[in-house]
Design a protein around this motif. Structure first.
Motif, PDB file in Angstrom:
ATOM      1  N   SER A   1     -40.191 -92.637  -2.476  1.00  0.00           N
ATOM      2  CA  SER A   1     -39.333 -92.051  -3.493  1.00  0.00           C
ATOM      3  C   SER A   1     -39.908 -90.741  -4.015  1.00  0.00           C
ATOM      4  O   SER A   1     -39.269 -90.039  -4.758  1.00  0.00           O
ATOM      5  CB  SER A   1     -39.160 -93.041  -4.642  1.00  0.00           C
ATOM      6  OG  SER A   1     -40.431 -93.424  -5.101  1.00  0.00           O
ATOM      7  N   THR A   2     -41.149 -90.433  -3.666  1.00  0.00           N
ATOM      8  CA  THR A   2     -41.739 -89.208  -4.183  1.00  0.00           C
ATOM      9  C   THR A   2     -41.617 -88.061  -3.200  1.00  0.00           C
ATOM     10  O   THR A   2     -41.649 -86.906  -3.585  1.00  0.00           O
ATOM     11  CB  THR A   2     -43.228 -89.424  -4.518  1.00  0.00           C
ATOM     12  OG1 THR A   2     -43.844 -90.103  -3.435  1.00  0.00           O
ATOM     13  CG2 THR A   2     -43.373 -90.228  -5.783  1.00  0.00           C
TER      14      THR A   2
ATOM     15  N   GLY B   1     -41.838 -96.664  -7.297  1.00  0.00           N
ATOM     16  CA  GLY B   1     -41.706 -95.298  -7.790  1.00  0.00           C
ATOM     17  C   GLY B   1     -40.534 -95.101  -8.731  1.00  0.00           C
ATOM     18  O   GLY B   1     -40.184 -93.965  -9.048  1.00  0.00           O
TER      19      GLY B   1
ATOM     20  N   ASP C   1     -39.925 -95.506 -12.037  1.00  0.00           N
ATOM     21  CA  ASP C   1     -40.094 -94.770 -13.299  1.00  0.00           C
ATOM     22  C   ASP C   1     -40.296 -93.283 -13.044  1.00  0.00           C
ATOM     23  O   ASP C   1     -39.713 -92.442 -13.725  1.00  0.00           O
ATOM     24  CB  ASP C   1     -41.280 -95.339 -14.088  1.00  0.00           C
ATOM     25  CG  ASP C   1     -40.952 -96.721 -14.634  1.00  0.00           C
ATOM     26  OD1 ASP C   1     -39.751 -97.076 -14.631  1.00  0.00           O
ATOM     27  OD2 ASP C   1     -41.880 -97.439 -15.046  1.00  0.00           O
ATOM     28  N   ALA C   2     -41.134 -92.976 -12.033  1.00  0.00           N
ATOM     29  CA  ALA C   2     -41.392 -91.573 -11.713  1.00  0.00           C
ATOM     30  C   ALA C   2     -40.098 -90.897 -11.259  1.00  0.00           C
ATOM     31  O   ALA C   2     -39.783 -89.780 -11.683  1.00  0.00           O
ATOM     32  CB  ALA C   2     -42.459 -91.474 -10.620  1.00  0.00           C
ATOM     33  N   ALA C   3     -39.339 -91.580 -10.416  1.00  0.00           N
ATOM     34  CA  ALA C   3     -38.104 -90.996  -9.897  1.00  0.00           C
ATOM     35  C   ALA C   3     -37.109 -90.745 -11.032  1.00  0.00           C
ATOM     36  O   ALA C   3     -36.425 -89.719 -11.060  1.00  0.00           O
ATOM     37  CB  ALA C   3     -37.484 -91.921  -8.846  1.00  0.00           C
TER      38      ALA C   3
ATOM     39  N   SER D   1     -37.838 -90.262 -14.310  1.00  0.00           N
ATOM     40  CA  SER D   1     -38.299 -89.155 -15.156  1.00  0.00           C
ATOM     41  C   SER D   1     -38.047 -87.819 -14.476  1.00  0.00           C
ATOM     42  O   SER D   1     -37.596 -86.855 -15.112  1.00  0.00           O
ATOM     43  CB  SER D   1     -39.795 -89.291 -15.440  1.00  0.00           C
ATOM     44  OG  SER D   1     -40.077 -90.545 -15.969  1.00  0.00           O
ATOM     45  N   ARG D   2     -38.345 -87.762 -13.165  1.00  0.00           N
ATOM     46  CA  ARG D   2     -38.182 -86.499 -12.462  1.00  0.00           C
ATOM     47  C   ARG D   2     -36.714 -86.095 -12.423  1.00  0.00           C
ATOM     48  O   ARG D   2     -36.365 -84.938 -12.660  1.00  0.00           O
ATOM     49  CB  ARG D   2     -38.759 -86.614 -11.049  1.00  0.00           C
ATOM     50  CG  ARG D   2     -39.441 -85.332 -10.587  1.00  0.00           C
ATOM     51  CD  ARG D   2     -40.108 -85.450  -9.232  1.00  0.00           C
ATOM     52  NE  ARG D   2     -39.485 -86.418  -8.356  1.00  0.00           N
ATOM     53  CZ  ARG D   2     -40.035 -87.582  -8.040  1.00  0.00           C
ATOM     54  NH1 ARG D   2     -41.200 -87.910  -8.525  1.00  0.00           N
ATOM     55  NH2 ARG D   2     -39.408 -88.400  -7.222  1.00  0.00           N
TER      56      ARG D   2
END
Lengths: 271, 357
Positions: free
Chosen positions: A3-4, A122, A124-126, A128-129
């Protein structure tokens, strides 16, 4: 496939003589299109031309009465919903939410296709981004029901981005946006295309289509009138005929293509 | 479509209250309601003796009861009735939350849209015909089938292009409620005296004549329904956006829909099989919970189970004590509180979406 970083490989999409019937009327008649990754495709045309219907067929919402719409060679309406949701994200017009979900909740819904996969780590990171991409991070704890139309559109876009798919199908994503956010969003989509994604966008703003699209598909009367580079398709003759209004086109205007209605005697009647 | 200038901060900021403390508060409230309900009544029993009676029954306390009559009253009359109230309330609260999510509409609830009536007609048919191939399980099964047909009918007829048409939903509810009550009226006409009595004690919803046997039959049905509901939590979040958006996000809508209908029918059946139609609990409970912890179903569903149990326990206590020694039907008490909330909801929706016709 994380996902990053990169996306899943972008499958080709193809519509072959697709006919769509709604409420007894043919709203699409013999639509044929070939779409592949690394392309920014703009669907333009007058109201009721069938742009949204074409997008709905590409999304798998509506099945063609005859002809076919496929993704990676498979008929879209036959594909598993979960598999499909990892390949294409969709933004429709009128993304009303009945219940007061927070903005973060709504964007988080874009991660649903990845639940129970390693990529869920991933999430939460996805989220937020995606929120910072379209400038809604500061609204994360607001309820979507309390946002303005433009803010809601950006939240819907953030959800689509969080879904992390190689194909993006967007119906007028910029209709409610101000100039800054329109440029931000279209630039972001260009970036996705550079990374190998396929972006199909219904646009009313023909100038934006000329500036950002690799390929413009001019739709009228439920069928494709012309498809090709903006310079080939967006001509004064073609646009004037399709919109039934005189349109002046200058692809070499300073600051990008200028496509404007010809307002005889000035736009404002002089008193 | 545009933002209006000054907006009240309370309504625009999403509720970030954590669900766990709310669950603890509701659980404490439930225990308090159960104890109070067991203690209050024609034969008043101090709360300490209520606890003592339960502990003695479970052989956790060896002392001899100071008042053996009180022990009997608690264990044989009050506690089974309270247990049924807890089950009915939990099932209705949960069913309301599931339906509102699946319909994407805060007016959906088993009573108003006719699912409870369908379940009731199923059960009434069983009572009057006396057809009984499965023993104690026949009645809940009949209620389940009736509820399933009703909820499937309402769902399929009120949906258009993947969203709920509110007006159709409510009108279908009116039609189904009318149809079911006409059919039940007909059944009452042809019923013999014995089945007529059990039929009438039902029509307004009552938990009188509760037994542990009934609890043993409906509690498993309700638990099954509640577990099914909780397993659907994340899917319900997406379904509340409408079918198209849910499908865009990877929900297999047809499959999810079938699971939702089964869960609603199970929950409605477990409630209706013992209490008849109890209106509005499924409407108010999820609404209150949503106002406290927000609309995400992972918290909404379990908390609606808890609050539903509290509400019906209290309502049934009021029903049996307010006009003592006579009894109000439970459905009357819930309707007295619920109908104003329903009206307020309609007015709120009307303000947001405009008039419907």
């Amino acid at each position: 496939m994380t996902s990053t970083g990169a996306w899943m490989a972008c499958p080709d999409m193809r519509a072959q003589s697709a006919v769509l019937v709604r409420g007894g009327a043919k709203v699409c008649d013999g639509v044929s299109l070939e779409l592949r990754g690394g392309e920014f495709v703009a669907l333009v045309g007058p109201n009721g031309a069938g742009k949204s219907s074409i997008l709905a067929m590409l999304a798998g919402d509506l099945a063609p009465a005859s002809g076919s719409v496929t993704m990676g060679g498979e008929r879209i309406v036959d594909m598993d919903a979960r598999v499909l949701a990892r390949l294409r994200a969709v933004m429709t017009q009128g993304t009303d939410v009945t219940f007061p979900f927070s903005v973060r909740d709504v964007v988080q819904m874009g991660r649903y296709p990845w639940s129970d996969t390693p990529d869920a780590a991933g999430d939460d990171a996805a989220v937020s981004r995606a929120m910072s991409f379209v400038d809604v991070a500061h609204l994360a704890d607001r309820t979507v029901t309390s946002l303005s139309g433009g803010e809601r559109a950006r939240v819907a876009l953030a959800r689509v981005l969080a879904q992390h798919t190689p194909i993006l199908l967007l119906d007028e994503p910029t209709a409610a946006l101000d100039i800054r956010h329109q440029e931000l969003v279209l630039g972001l989509l260009r970036q996705r295309v550079a990374d190998g994604c396929l972006v199909v966008v219904v646009l009313h703003d023909v100038q934006a289509a000329a500036a950002f699209a690799d390929r413009v598909v001019l739709v009228d009367g439920g069928t494709v009138r012309a498809a090709g580079s903006p310079r080939e398709v967006l001509t004064a003759e073609a646009l004037s005929a399709t919109y039934q209004f005189p349109v002046a086109v200058d692809h070499d205007a300073p600051g990008g293509a200028s496509i404007v209605p010809v307002r005889r005697g000035g736009a404002r009647p002089s008193l | 479509m545009s933002a209006s200038g000054a907006v009240d901060a309370r309504t625009t900021t999403a509720i970030v209250r954590r669900p766990l403390p709310v669950a603890v508060v509701l659980a404490v409230l439930l225990v308090a309601a159960v104890l109070a309900s067991a203690s209050i009544g024609a034969y008043s029993v101090p709360v300490g003796d209520v606890v003592g009676a339960v502990l003695r029954r479970m052989n956790l306390l060896s002392s001899v009861a100071a008042d053996p009559v009180a022990d009997e009253v608690i264990w044989v009359i009050r506690l089974p009735r309270i247990a049924l109230a807890v089950v009915v309330g939990a099932a209705l609260g949960c069913a309301g939350a599931v339906m509102q999510g699946a319909f994407g509409n805060p007016l959906a609830e088993p009573g108003v849209v006719g699912v409870s009536s369908g379940a009731m007609l199923g059960a009434a048919t069983q009572i009057v015909t006396g057809f009984d191939p499965l023993g104690v399980w026949t009645l809940p099964l009949a209620a389940f089938l009736g509820g399933l047909v009703a909820v499937a009918w309402v769902y399929l007829s009120s949906r258009h292009e993947g969203r709920t048409e509110v007006l159709t939903l409510i009108l279908m509810g009116i039609a189904l409620n009318a149809l079911a009550s006409a059919a039940i009226g007909f059944l009452a006409f042809v019923a013999d005296d014995a089945s007529l009595r059990s039929l009438t004690s039902w029509t307004l919803g009552s938990l009188a004549q509760a037994t542990w046997g009934k609890v043993g039959v409906v509690a498993p049905v309700a638990v099954l329904g509640a577990l099914g509901a909780v397993s659907l939590a994340r899917t319900l979040d997406l379904l509340s956006l409408g079918d198209h958006q849910a499908r865009h996000l990877g929900v297999s809508v047809e499959r999810a829909r079938i699971r939702v209908l089964l869960v609603v029918a199970l929950l409605a059946a477990s409630a209706v099989a013992v209490s008849g139609v109890v209106l509005f609990v499924g409407l108010i409970v999820p609404h209150v919970v949503r106002a406290i912890v927000g609309p995400a179903h992972r918290a909404l569903l379990p908390l609606s189970v808890l609050l539903g149990a509290v509400v019906v326990t209290v309502a049934d206590t009021v029903a049996r004590t307010l006009v003592s020694p006579a009894e109000l039907p439970l459905g009357v008490v819930t309707a007295l509180v619920g109908a104003p909330v329903f009206i307020w909801q309609i007015r709120r929706l009307r303000r947001i979406h405009g008039a419907w016709a």
